[in-house]
Design a protein around this motif. Structure first.
Motif, PDB file in Angstrom:
ATOM      1  N   PRO A  47      41.763  24.243  79.891  1.00 24.76           N
ATOM      2  CA  PRO A  47      41.253  24.853  78.670  1.00 24.76           C
ATOM      3  C   PRO A  47      40.437  23.844  77.862  1.00 24.76           C
ATOM      4  N   GLY A  48      39.496  24.372  77.078  1.00 25.80           N
ATOM      5  CA  GLY A  48      38.672  23.536  76.226  1.00 25.80           C
ATOM      6  C   GLY A  48      38.293  24.271  74.961  1.00 25.80           C
ATOM      7  N   ILE A  49      37.500  23.597  74.111  1.00 25.02           N
ATOM      8  CA  ILE A  49      37.071  24.220  72.849  1.00 25.02           C
ATOM      9  C   ILE A  49      35.562  24.413  72.798  1.00 25.02           C
ATOM     10  N   GLY A  50      34.840  23.879  73.782  1.00 21.91           N
ATOM     11  CA  GLY A  50      33.396  24.046  73.819  1.00 21.91           C
ATOM     12  C   GLY A  50      32.885  23.893  75.233  1.00 21.91           C
ATOM     13  N   LEU A  51      31.774  24.585  75.521  1.00 22.23           N
ATOM     14  CA  LEU A  51      31.180  24.495  76.857  1.00 22.23           C
ATOM     15  C   LEU A  51      29.690  24.798  76.747  1.00 22.23           C
ATOM     16  N   ALA A  52      28.890  23.950  77.363  1.00 21.56           N
ATOM     17  CA  ALA A  52      27.445  24.164  77.443  1.00 21.56           C
ATOM     18  C   ALA A  52      27.124  24.746  78.814  1.00 21.56           C
ATOM     19  N   ALA A  53      26.099  25.582  78.881  1.00 22.87           N
ATOM     20  CA  ALA A  53      25.744  26.249  80.139  1.00 22.87           C
ATOM     21  C   ALA A  53      25.493  25.258  81.271  1.00 22.87           C
ATOM     22  N   VAL A  54      24.905  24.101  80.965  1.00 22.36           N
ATOM     23  CA  VAL A  54      24.631  23.100  81.994  1.00 22.36           C
ATOM     24  C   VAL A  54      25.924  22.664  82.687  1.00 22.36           C
ATOM     25  N   GLN A  55      27.051  22.737  81.994  1.00 19.83           N
ATOM     26  CA  GLN A  55      28.320  22.301  82.588  1.00 19.83           C
ATOM     27  C   GLN A  55      28.788  23.224  83.707  1.00 19.83           C
ATOM     28  N   ILE A  56      28.189  24.409  83.798  1.00 19.34           N
ATOM     29  CA  ILE A  56      28.478  25.287  84.939  1.00 19.34           C
ATOM     30  C   ILE A  56      27.228  25.444  85.810  1.00 19.34           C
ATOM     31  N   GLY A  57      26.277  24.517  85.628  1.00 20.91           N
ATOM     32  CA  GLY A  57      25.097  24.485  86.481  1.00 20.91           C
ATOM     33  C   GLY A  57      23.948  25.368  86.042  1.00 20.91           C
ATOM     34  N   GLU A  58      24.013  25.927  84.846  1.00 19.72           N
ATOM     35  CA  GLU A  58      22.945  26.785  84.322  1.00 19.72           C
ATOM     36  C   GLU A  58      22.142  25.988  83.297  1.00 19.72           C
ATOM     37  N   LEU A  59      20.891  25.684  83.605  1.00 23.21           N
ATOM     38  CA  LEU A  59      20.069  24.856  82.718  1.00 23.21           C
ATOM     39  C   LEU A  59      19.399  25.699  81.637  1.00 23.21           C
ATOM     40  N   GLN A  60      20.234  26.368  80.846  1.00 23.60           N
ATOM     41  CA  GLN A  60      19.767  27.173  79.719  1.00 23.60           C
ATOM     42  C   GLN A  60      20.413  26.632  78.448  1.00 23.60           C
ATOM     43  N   ARG A  61      19.712  26.741  77.332  1.00 28.24           N
ATOM     44  CA  ARG A  61      20.213  26.209  76.055  1.00 28.24           C
ATOM     45  C   ARG A  61      21.178  27.224  75.445  1.00 28.24           C
ATOM     46  N   VAL A  62      22.374  27.266  76.028  1.00 26.72           N
ATOM     47  CA  VAL A  62      23.430  28.190  75.608  1.00 26.72           C
ATOM     48  C   VAL A  62      24.739  27.414  75.500  1.00 26.72           C
ATOM     49  N   VAL A  63      25.479  27.663  74.413  1.00 29.88           N
ATOM     50  CA  VAL A  63      26.762  27.012  74.160  1.00 29.88           C
ATOM     51  C   VAL A  63      27.753  28.056  73.677  1.00 29.88           C
ATOM     52  N   VAL A  64      29.019  27.894  74.091  1.00 32.15           N
ATOM     53  CA  VAL A  64      30.115  28.682  73.511  1.00 32.15           C
ATOM     54  C   VAL A  64      31.157  27.702  72.983  1.00 32.15           C
ATOM     55  N   MET A  65      31.842  28.124  71.923  1.00 28.64           N
ATOM     56  CA  MET A  65      32.914  27.300  71.349  1.00 28.64           C
ATOM     57  C   MET A  65      33.997  28.222  70.810  1.00 28.64           C
ATOM     58  N   ASP A  66      35.206  27.711  70.771  1.00 37.89           N
ATOM     59  CA  ASP A  66      36.288  28.379  70.071  1.00 37.89           C
ATOM     60  C   ASP A  66      37.252  27.302  69.592  1.00 37.89           C
ATOM     61  N   LEU A  67      37.209  27.067  68.286  1.00 38.24           N
ATOM     62  CA  LEU A  67      38.064  26.043  67.688  1.00 38.24           C
ATOM     63  C   LEU A  67      39.401  26.632  67.245  1.00 38.24           C
TER      64      LEU A  67
END
Length: 194
Positions: A47-67
């Protein structure tokens, strides 16, 4: 919605992708929303609190977070008084960012012990601006602008770094970066052997 593999720095091919600059998203459509749903599932599973699309191999400027800082239901208000909260008391508050940017940063800084899903089981202190003014498109494509601080600002800047091909360990001294790489390689070898 699907759980995707998170790229890690111990894998040379993964690291090459993580170091690339992500491309802007032209329009927030169903495909981008589906990507965000996959990212959220992947982040929660890690589990985490943030993830950028590049971290799953997608080179798009997309981020998700849940604090875990959503509005507390009445029954959970007493438990939510704890600033950090536990897994049981945290109220989900997923956030979605398309083409995020920092448009102003305070001179005041904030030091926080950061970790990263792409750098498993390694944490270190990183100093960043304490407050930032940010702009991004939300899940519907609406432009949002506002000032953020604390953990929210740290996480936003950390994930924005990912979109620019920068890892949190790039903010560290060479010695500490090398230590992080060694530790992650050892951690991943032990996981494979288990």
């Amino acid at each position: 919605m699907a759980i995707r593999r998170i790229l890690t720095i111990d894998n040379t091919a993964d690291l090459a992708i993580l170091k690339q600059v992500s491309k802007p998203v032209a329009v927030v459509d169903d495909a981008v929303r589906a990507l965000m749903d996959d990212m959220l599932d992947t982040m929660y599973d890690a589990p985490g609190i943030g993830l950028a699309a590049v971290q799953i191999g997608e080179l798009q400027r997309v981020v998700v977070m849940d604090l875990g800082d959503g509005p507390a239901p009445e029954a959970a208000e007493a438990a939510a008084e704890d600033e950090e909260g536990s897994e049981e008391t945290r109220v989900p508050n997923p956030r979605f960012f398309v083409n995020p940017e920092v448009i102003w940063a305070s001179d005041e800084t904030f030091c926080y012990e950061e970790g990263c899903l792409s750098i498993p089981e390694y944490f270190d202190q990183v100093e960043r601006p304490a407050r930032v003014r940010v702009a991004y498109l939300d899940r519907t494509g609406a432009r949002i602008e506002g000032e953020i601080e604390g953990l929210y600002a740290v996480c936003f800047q950390h994930e924005l770094d990912h979109l620019n091909g920068v890892l949190f360990i790039d903010h560290l001294s060479r010695l500490r970066r090398d230590r992080a790489m060694s530790k992650v390689k050892k951690t991943m070898r032990l996981r494979e052997d288990a």
